[in-house]
Design a protein around this motif. Structure first.
Motif, PDB file in Angstrom:
ATOM      1  N   THR A  55     -35.513  19.027  -6.602  1.00 15.46           N
ATOM      2  CA  THR A  55     -36.108  19.024  -7.948  1.00 15.46           C
ATOM      3  C   THR A  55     -36.060  20.422  -8.544  1.00 15.46           C
ATOM      4  OG1 THR A  55     -37.640  17.325  -7.190  1.00 15.46           O
ATOM      5  CG2 THR A  55     -38.137  18.378  -9.291  1.00 15.46           C
ATOM      6  N   PHE A  56     -36.439  21.415  -7.733  1.00 17.00           N
ATOM      7  CA  PHE A  56     -36.426  22.804  -8.163  1.00 17.00           C
ATOM      8  C   PHE A  56     -35.030  23.199  -8.646  1.00 17.00           C
ATOM      9  CE2 PHE A  56     -37.963  26.748  -8.957  1.00 17.00           C
ATOM     10  CZ  PHE A  56     -37.764  27.764  -8.033  1.00 17.00           C
ATOM     11  N   LEU A  57     -34.033  22.813  -7.858  1.00 17.61           N
ATOM     12  CA  LEU A  57     -32.654  23.127  -8.200  1.00 17.61           C
ATOM     13  C   LEU A  57     -32.270  22.577  -9.572  1.00 17.61           C
ATOM     14  CD1 LEU A  57     -29.642  23.939  -7.356  1.00 17.61           C
ATOM     15  CD2 LEU A  57     -29.455  21.569  -6.631  1.00 17.61           C
ATOM     16  N   VAL A  58     -32.539  21.281  -9.757  1.00 21.65           N
ATOM     17  CA  VAL A  58     -32.159  20.628 -11.015  1.00 21.65           C
ATOM     18  C   VAL A  58     -32.866  21.294 -12.199  1.00 21.65           C
ATOM     19  CG1 VAL A  58     -32.296  18.482 -12.330  1.00 21.65           C
ATOM     20  CG2 VAL A  58     -31.668  18.415  -9.922  1.00 21.65           C
ATOM     21  N   VAL A  59     -34.157  21.544 -12.010  1.00 24.34           N
ATOM     22  CA  VAL A  59     -34.954  22.125 -13.093  1.00 24.34           C
ATOM     23  C   VAL A  59     -34.487  23.538 -13.438  1.00 24.34           C
ATOM     24  CG1 VAL A  59     -37.274  22.945 -13.589  1.00 24.34           C
ATOM     25  CG2 VAL A  59     -36.963  20.670 -12.721  1.00 24.34           C
ATOM     26  N   VAL A  60     -34.261  24.358 -12.422  1.00 22.29           N
ATOM     27  CA  VAL A  60     -33.847  25.741 -12.683  1.00 22.29           C
ATOM     28  C   VAL A  60     -32.449  25.808 -13.293  1.00 22.29           C
ATOM     29  CG1 VAL A  60     -33.284  27.952 -11.647  1.00 22.29           C
ATOM     30  CG2 VAL A  60     -35.289  26.749 -10.896  1.00 22.29           C
ATOM     31  N   VAL A  61     -31.517  25.043 -12.731  1.00 18.09           N
ATOM     32  CA  VAL A  61     -30.145  25.068 -13.250  1.00 18.09           C
ATOM     33  C   VAL A  61     -30.129  24.618 -14.715  1.00 18.09           C
ATOM     34  CG1 VAL A  61     -27.915  23.908 -13.099  1.00 18.09           C
ATOM     35  CG2 VAL A  61     -28.955  24.858 -11.047  1.00 18.09           C
ATOM     36  N   SER A  62     -30.879  23.565 -15.012  1.00 15.29           N
ATOM     37  CA  SER A  62     -30.908  23.076 -16.399  1.00 15.29           C
ATOM     38  C   SER A  62     -31.508  24.113 -17.338  1.00 15.29           C
ATOM     39  CB  SER A  62     -31.733  21.791 -16.488  1.00 15.29           C
ATOM     40  OG  SER A  62     -31.312  20.865 -15.527  1.00 15.29           O
ATOM     41  N   HIS A  63     -32.651  24.685 -16.950  1.00 21.30           N
ATOM     42  CA  HIS A  63     -33.313  25.677 -17.794  1.00 21.30           C
ATOM     43  C   HIS A  63     -32.405  26.872 -18.030  1.00 21.30           C
ATOM     44  CE1 HIS A  63     -36.865  27.883 -19.362  1.00 21.30           C
ATOM     45  NE2 HIS A  63     -36.322  28.929 -18.789  1.00 21.30           N
ATOM     46  N   PRO A  76     -39.025  15.686   4.558  1.00 19.57           N
ATOM     47  CA  PRO A  76     -38.403  15.107   3.360  1.00 19.57           C
ATOM     48  C   PRO A  76     -39.068  15.534   2.053  1.00 19.57           C
ATOM     49  CG  PRO A  76     -39.537  13.413   4.660  1.00 19.57           C
ATOM     50  CD  PRO A  76     -39.537  14.641   5.478  1.00 19.57           C
ATOM     51  N   TRP A  77     -40.369  15.860   2.085  1.00 17.49           N
ATOM     52  CA  TRP A  77     -41.029  16.347   0.876  1.00 17.49           C
ATOM     53  C   TRP A  77     -40.461  17.689   0.445  1.00 17.49           C
ATOM     54  CZ3 TRP A  77     -43.342  13.233  -2.161  1.00 17.49           C
ATOM     55  CH2 TRP A  77     -44.008  12.102  -1.654  1.00 17.49           C
ATOM     56  N   ILE A  78     -40.117  18.493   1.443  1.00 15.46           N
ATOM     57  CA  ILE A  78     -39.500  19.791   1.147  1.00 15.46           C
ATOM     58  C   ILE A  78     -38.132  19.570   0.501  1.00 15.46           C
ATOM     59  CG2 ILE A  78     -38.506  21.871   2.177  1.00 15.46           C
ATOM     60  CD1 ILE A  78     -41.493  22.007   2.152  1.00 15.46           C
ATOM     61  N   VAL A  79     -37.375  18.650   1.092  1.00 11.72           N
ATOM     62  CA  VAL A  79     -36.047  18.361   0.536  1.00 11.72           C
ATOM     63  C   VAL A  79     -36.183  17.918  -0.919  1.00 11.72           C
ATOM     64  CG1 VAL A  79     -33.986  16.951   0.745  1.00 11.72           C
ATOM     65  CG2 VAL A  79     -35.151  17.735   2.803  1.00 11.72           C
ATOM     66  N   PHE A  80     -37.133  17.024  -1.145  1.00 16.22           N
ATOM     67  CA  PHE A  80     -37.368  16.518  -2.502  1.00 16.22           C
ATOM     68  C   PHE A  80     -37.750  17.653  -3.442  1.00 16.22           C
ATOM     69  CE2 PHE A  80     -38.498  13.807  -5.879  1.00 16.22           C
ATOM     70  CZ  PHE A  80     -39.741  14.178  -6.359  1.00 16.22           C
ATOM     71  N   MET A  81     -38.671  18.518  -2.994  1.00 13.94           N
ATOM     72  CA  MET A  81     -39.155  19.625  -3.814  1.00 13.94           C
ATOM     73  C   MET A  81     -38.019  20.586  -4.149  1.00 13.94           C
ATOM     74  SD  MET A  81     -40.472  23.111  -3.577  1.00 13.94           S
ATOM     75  CE  MET A  81     -41.126  23.437  -1.941  1.00 13.94           C
ATOM     76  N   GLU A  82     -37.226  20.929  -3.140  1.00 15.35           N
ATOM     77  CA  GLU A  82     -36.153  21.896  -3.362  1.00 15.35           C
ATOM     78  C   GLU A  82     -35.060  21.348  -4.278  1.00 15.35           C
ATOM     79  OE1 GLU A  82     -36.308  24.947  -2.642  1.00 15.35           O
ATOM     80  OE2 GLU A  82     -37.804  25.107  -1.065  1.00 15.35           O
TER      81      GLU A  82
END
Lengths: 130, 244, 124
Positions: free
Chosen positions: C67-75, C59-65
């Motif tokens: 988060t990564f998605l949201v951050v990259v798409v927004s940037h 689940p930590w991986i799911v959370f990390m990925e």
């Protein structure tokens, strides 16, 4: 008074990418913009391709065979190089904005290019000798 | 002055009225120690009286003679011919970019001048606010403090060199933002509010071409970054108290 | 002309710019974690469907990925918006651009979260 040509215009956008007669900072700007566009294209392409995962092992694993072809591996390396450069130039921008370092922006750029090259070599060698 | 003479071809941008621009060639014998502006003047005087170009002080104080020389923005009154050419070279002379052309080498810089007024840039400043980067003689004002002419000569080279100014006339541009920094260096919340917008300090992409071409030690790129910090400080102050 | 529209529409430029920089910093951090963590899976790469499913079992991986998605798409989308702003669009055009970018952002994020959770569900 009537004036002609030479005005700022969106149609001049190609000039963003013309480094002739310009200095180091323009290279930083051009590379930043190109990597931004490239990485954005890759991002959305990547998201679409990953939908293969949801279709189960056959779809995904057969796609992965495609991913081992040299063109794709080179493409992946380009993405990594782009990400390294774009991230580092982002740091250069943050650095010069939040601290009084504008006077060394060129040196910072050269240093970051060095890191980009080194990083690219490391990843490149790993990817092609795996 | 050396007695050596070089043969140099000048390719000069010409444009009159609604005709499309073209380049006229003039072959001149020049002293390499002369300035590019001297050559342009000679072309006007002895070859073509219809050539229109702007010039005044001939000593880098008025900012009138900015042009692109071989593609690079230069103040032509202080650009030696030997700096940018050799015997037998061709020198391309064009007007500044990103300003509408009125005629030949003259561009309409009224947006620059009105922009400077809008942000409150001062032509004369206290020495304490603008330390001298070159050998200048400050003058004592009536109240006893030293004053000097501000570095910026409003030549427009920085705006010509800026990649953002190429595609949008809405961007304030380096000259005006540097002027805003000078105007707000000891406060000036109104000025800070003015430049705190999408077409102000946040439009810059750190190409630093402005600093590269500035002939007058203004360092507009650095000033834009300082202005960003001043804007943020002012915003934070207003969050926790009143703007100064 | 420094068009008066730029005085009339201050835009939340400062906010978006700062957000872009903050997201950039987060990307650097998360990307580093992402690369390091990937390195410890399988033979240093997620080379089969099963590898990916096992990876997403955590689940930590799911959370990390995610988060990564949201951050990259927004940037990425804020960055694209900046490039479009450089082209001096009209107020009306910019409103449309903002809508389109926002929709792309929301759709990608929702899709990405759905995909991550779907893959995670394969190992339940």
């Amino acid at each position: 008074m009537t004036t002609y040509t030479n005005k700022p215009s969106p149609s001049n956008w190609l000039k963003w990418f013309d480094p002739r007669h310009r200095d180091t900072g323009t290279w930083a700007f051009i590379l930043n913009r190109i990597t931004a566009l490239g990485l954005t294209f890759y991002l959305f392409l990547h998201l679409i391709i990953l939908s293969q995962l949801a279709q189960g092992p056959d779809a995904y694993d057969s796609f992965l065979e495609l991913a081992k072809t040299p063109i794709i591996v080179i493409g992946e390396l380009l993405v990594i190089v782009a990400a390294i450069y774009h991230g580092l130039n982002g740091i250069r921008i943050g650095l010069t904005t939040f601290s009084e370092t504008s006077n060394i922006q060129k040196t910072v750029f050269y240093f970051f290019i060095l890191i980009t090259v080194i990083g690219s070599l490391i990843f490149g060698i790993r990817m092609f000798t795996a | 002055m050396s007695t050596q003479k070089w043969k140099v071809t000048f390719k000069v941008h010409r444009q009159k009225a609604n005709n499309s621009p073209n380049y006229d060639e003039y072959k001149l014998e020049v002293d390499p120690e002369e300035y590019v502006l001297d050559a342009v003047e000679r072309i006007w005087a002895f070859h073509d009286r219809s050539l229109t170009f702007a010039h005044a002080c001939h000593h880098s104080t008025c900012g009138a003679c900015g042009m692109r020389v071989n593609g690079v923005e230069k103040l032509t009154c202080i650009t030696f011919i030997h700096e940018i050419a050799k015997n037998g070279s061709t020198i391309k002379i064009e007007p500044l970019r990103n300003f509408p052309v009125i005629s030949d080498l003259v561009v309409d810089m009224s947006t620059l001048y009105s922009g400077m007024e809008m942000v409150g840039q001062r032509p004369i400043v206290p020495l304490s606010e603008e330390p001298a980067t070159s050998d200048i003689k400050p003058v004592k004002a009536k109240d006893g403090d030293y004053i000097r002419l501000s570095d910026c000569i409003e030549c427009g080279l920085c705006i010509s060199a800026c990649p953002v100014a190429t595609t949008t006339s809405g961007y304030f541009g380096p000259a005006i933002l540097a002027g805003a920094r000078q105007a707000s260096i000891n406060g000036g919340a109104e000025t800070l509010k003015l430049v705190d917008c999408a077409d102000g300090v946040w439009r810059c992409h750190s190409a630093y071409e402005c600093t590269e071409v500035c002939p007058s030690f203004v360092e507009p790129g650095k000033k834009i970054m300082q202005l960003r910090r001043a804007v943020l400080r002012s915003r934070i102050k207003s969050l926790f108290g009143s703007r100064n | 002309m420094i068009e008066t529209k730029s005085i009339q529409k201050p835009d939340e430029a400062a906010g978006l710019w700062l957000l872009k920089v903050l997201l950039g910093v987060l990307i650097i951090i998360i990307l580093t974690i992402h690369l390091i963590v990937n390195h410890f899976i399988g033979e240093g790469a997620l080379l089969t469907w099963q590898d990916v499913v096992d990876y997403f079992a955590n689940p930590w991986i799911v959370f990390m990925e995610i988060t990564f998605l949201v951050v990259v798409v927004s940037h990425s989308l804020i960055g694209m918006r900046s490039i479009i702003l450089d082209l001096n669009p009209s107020k009306g055009t910019m409103k449309i651009v903002d809508w389109v970018l926002s929709i792309i952002g929301v759709v990608s994020t929702v899709y990405g979260i759905w995909l991550a959770l779907k893959i995670a569900s394969f190992s339940v």
